[in-house]
Structure formats: structure tokens, C-alpha cells
Design a protein around this motif. Structure first.
Motif, PDB file in Angstrom:
ATOM      1  N   TRP A 144     -10.092  31.776  41.338  1.00  0.00           N
ATOM      2  CA  TRP A 144     -10.726  30.917  40.342  1.00  0.00           C
ATOM      3  C   TRP A 144     -12.035  30.411  40.900  1.00  0.00           C
ATOM      4  CZ3 TRP A 144      -7.915  27.181  36.642  1.00  0.00           C
ATOM      5  CH2 TRP A 144      -6.983  27.877  35.871  1.00  0.00           C
ATOM      6  N   GLN A 145     -12.961  30.172  39.994  1.00  0.00           N
ATOM      7  CA  GLN A 145     -14.236  29.586  40.379  1.00  0.00           C
ATOM      8  C   GLN A 145     -14.424  28.269  39.624  1.00  0.00           C
ATOM      9  OE1 GLN A 145     -17.957  31.604  39.325  1.00  0.00           O
ATOM     10  NE2 GLN A 145     -18.734  31.017  41.342  1.00  0.00           N
ATOM     11  N   LEU A 146     -14.749  27.238  40.386  1.00  0.00           N
ATOM     12  CA  LEU A 146     -15.149  25.963  39.799  1.00  0.00           C
ATOM     13  C   LEU A 146     -16.602  26.131  39.403  1.00  0.00           C
ATOM     14  CD1 LEU A 146     -14.669  22.928  39.204  1.00  0.00           C
ATOM     15  CD2 LEU A 146     -15.349  22.484  41.566  1.00  0.00           C
ATOM     16  N   ARG A 147     -16.893  26.131  38.113  1.00  0.00           N
ATOM     17  CA  ARG A 147     -18.240  26.414  37.618  1.00  0.00           C
ATOM     18  C   ARG A 147     -19.117  25.162  37.546  1.00  0.00           C
ATOM     19  NH1 ARG A 147     -20.775  30.461  37.895  1.00  0.00           N
ATOM     20  NH2 ARG A 147     -21.974  29.771  36.129  1.00  0.00           N
ATOM     21  N   ASP A 148     -18.592  24.144  36.917  1.00  0.00           N
ATOM     22  CA  ASP A 148     -19.386  22.947  36.655  1.00  0.00           C
ATOM     23  C   ASP A 148     -18.562  21.717  37.001  1.00  0.00           C
ATOM     24  OD1 ASP A 148     -21.506  24.498  35.178  1.00  0.00           O
ATOM     25  OD2 ASP A 148     -19.885  24.768  33.738  1.00  0.00           O
ATOM     26  N   LEU A 149     -19.214  20.748  37.618  1.00  0.00           N
ATOM     27  CA  LEU A 149     -18.581  19.465  37.900  1.00  0.00           C
ATOM     28  C   LEU A 149     -19.634  18.398  37.670  1.00  0.00           C
ATOM     29  CD1 LEU A 149     -16.090  17.881  38.972  1.00  0.00           C
ATOM     30  CD2 LEU A 149     -17.104  18.089  41.245  1.00  0.00           C
ATOM     31  N   PHE A 150     -19.322  17.429  36.813  1.00  0.00           N
ATOM     32  CA  PHE A 150     -20.285  16.379  36.491  1.00  0.00           C
ATOM     33  C   PHE A 150     -19.539  15.088  36.213  1.00  0.00           C
ATOM     34  CE2 PHE A 150     -22.711  13.930  33.309  1.00  0.00           C
ATOM     35  CZ  PHE A 150     -23.878  13.738  34.019  1.00  0.00           C
ATOM     36  N   VAL A 151     -20.023  14.002  36.800  1.00  0.00           N
ATOM     37  CA  VAL A 151     -19.522  12.661  36.520  1.00  0.00           C
ATOM     38  C   VAL A 151     -20.734  11.814  36.143  1.00  0.00           C
ATOM     39  CG1 VAL A 151     -18.350  10.631  37.472  1.00  0.00           C
ATOM     40  CG2 VAL A 151     -17.576  12.929  38.108  1.00  0.00           C
ATOM     41  N   LEU A 152     -20.589  11.033  35.100  1.00  0.00           N
ATOM     42  CA  LEU A 152     -21.691  10.173  34.669  1.00  0.00           C
ATOM     43  C   LEU A 152     -22.185   9.336  35.848  1.00  0.00           C
ATOM     44  CD1 LEU A 152     -20.294   8.968  31.228  1.00  0.00           C
ATOM     45  CD2 LEU A 152     -22.224  10.527  31.596  1.00  0.00           C
TER      46      LEU A 152
END
Length: 163
Positions: free
Chosen positions: A93-101
Motif C-alpha cells: 500500500w502507498q500512503l498518497r496524501d496526508l493533511f491536517v488543518l
């Protein structure tokens, strides 16, 4: 929350696969894209794209929200996908996007999101979880290293623009 604090254990991770959860993810995804210099676009386009990706199983989409009686919009987003692993005849699996305000960072949402992706990957029988980030993104690199990710040596990242 006005003081930007997240009480310990008060995060809820949601897998986005309904119209309601994808709409909530779409708001965060627009913030994420703007963070990386992309122009704002209509929420209909964003939600349509996320819905297509989720329904086609090209992306798994997760959000993190602060638990509250009234419910709050999500503060964090992660996307991932399965990739064939030819040599081991399996998948990773690939973690593509990670975003926290920005106002909700360093409160545990990123760790909870990466953990949810890792757990889903393990449940699906993945052989590993990979990701790519900018080499100067020290905050992300520190987070990922703290979660056990290690640099991959001996590989070159190449791209061919088809647009």
C-alpha cells in the motif's frame, strides 16, 4: 475548537465511502490542494473526483474528526491505495496524501490517520506501506520516522509528464 487543542483519545477516524463522508473529505481535500499551490475549484468537482476514486477502489479515503456531541467537521485527511508487488506476487500500500488543518496540527490526528491506513493495509494483507514526501519536509519526515518508516536507498524517483 477555539484553542486548537484535541483532548487525548477524542479523535474519530472515518473511512469515507458515503456521499456525506466524501463531501466532508472534499472540504479538507480542497485545503490540501491549496496548501500545495493548486487553485481552488468547485466542491462539486472535488467531491466528484473523490467519489470516483473511492467507488473505483483506486483510493481509500480516511478523515480524522474531534469527537463532540454536536459533531465537528474533520480536521485531517489521508488517502492510500494498493499497488501490485510483482516480485512477491502480493501487494503493498502507498500512503498518497496526508493533511491536517494548520490549527489542528501536532495534536495526534496525523498519527491516528497513518495508523488507520497501516491497519487497513495489514488487514488487506499488504506486504508493506510506502510513501513519498519532499526531502525538505522535516515535520513530515520526523513524523514518519517516528512511526517506523525508513528511507529507501538505491532507488531513483523518475516521472514522465503525459499532460
Amino acid at each position: 475548537m477555539s484553542d486548537d487543542s484535541v483532548p487525548a483519545g477524542a479523535l474519530r477516524i472515518t473511512t469515507c465511502d458515503t456521499e456525506e463522508t466524501l463531501a466532508a473529505a472534499g472540504v479538507l481535500f480542497s485545503h490540501y490542494r491549496r496548501h500545495y499551490g493548486q487553485p481552488p475549484d468547485t466542491s462539486e468537482r472535488t467531491i466528484g473526483w473523490l467519489t470516483e476514486m473511492a467507488q473505483s477502489n483506486m483510493l481509500m479515503i480516511f478523515t480524522a474528526s474531534v469527537e463532540s456531541p454536536a459533531g465537528t467537521p474533520p480536521i485531517g485527511l489521508a488517502t492510500s491505495h494498493a499497488v501490485p508487488a510483482s516480485l512477491v506476487m502480493g501487494r503493498f500500500w502507498q500512503l498518497r496524501d496526508l493533511f491536517v488543518l494548520p490549527g489542528s496540527r501536532r495534536q495526534g490526528a496525523a498519527v491516528a490517520l497513518v495508523s488507520a491506513v497501516r491497519d487497513a493495509a495489514q488487514t488487506a494483507g499488504a506486504t508493506r506501506l510506502s510513501l513519498v514526501t519532499e526531502p525538505d519536509n522535516e515535520a513530515a519526515l520526523s513524523l514518519y520516522r517516528g512511526l517506523g518508516f525508513r528511507p529507501v536507498g538505491g532507488l531513483a524517483s523518475l516521472s514522465l509528464d503525459l499532460a
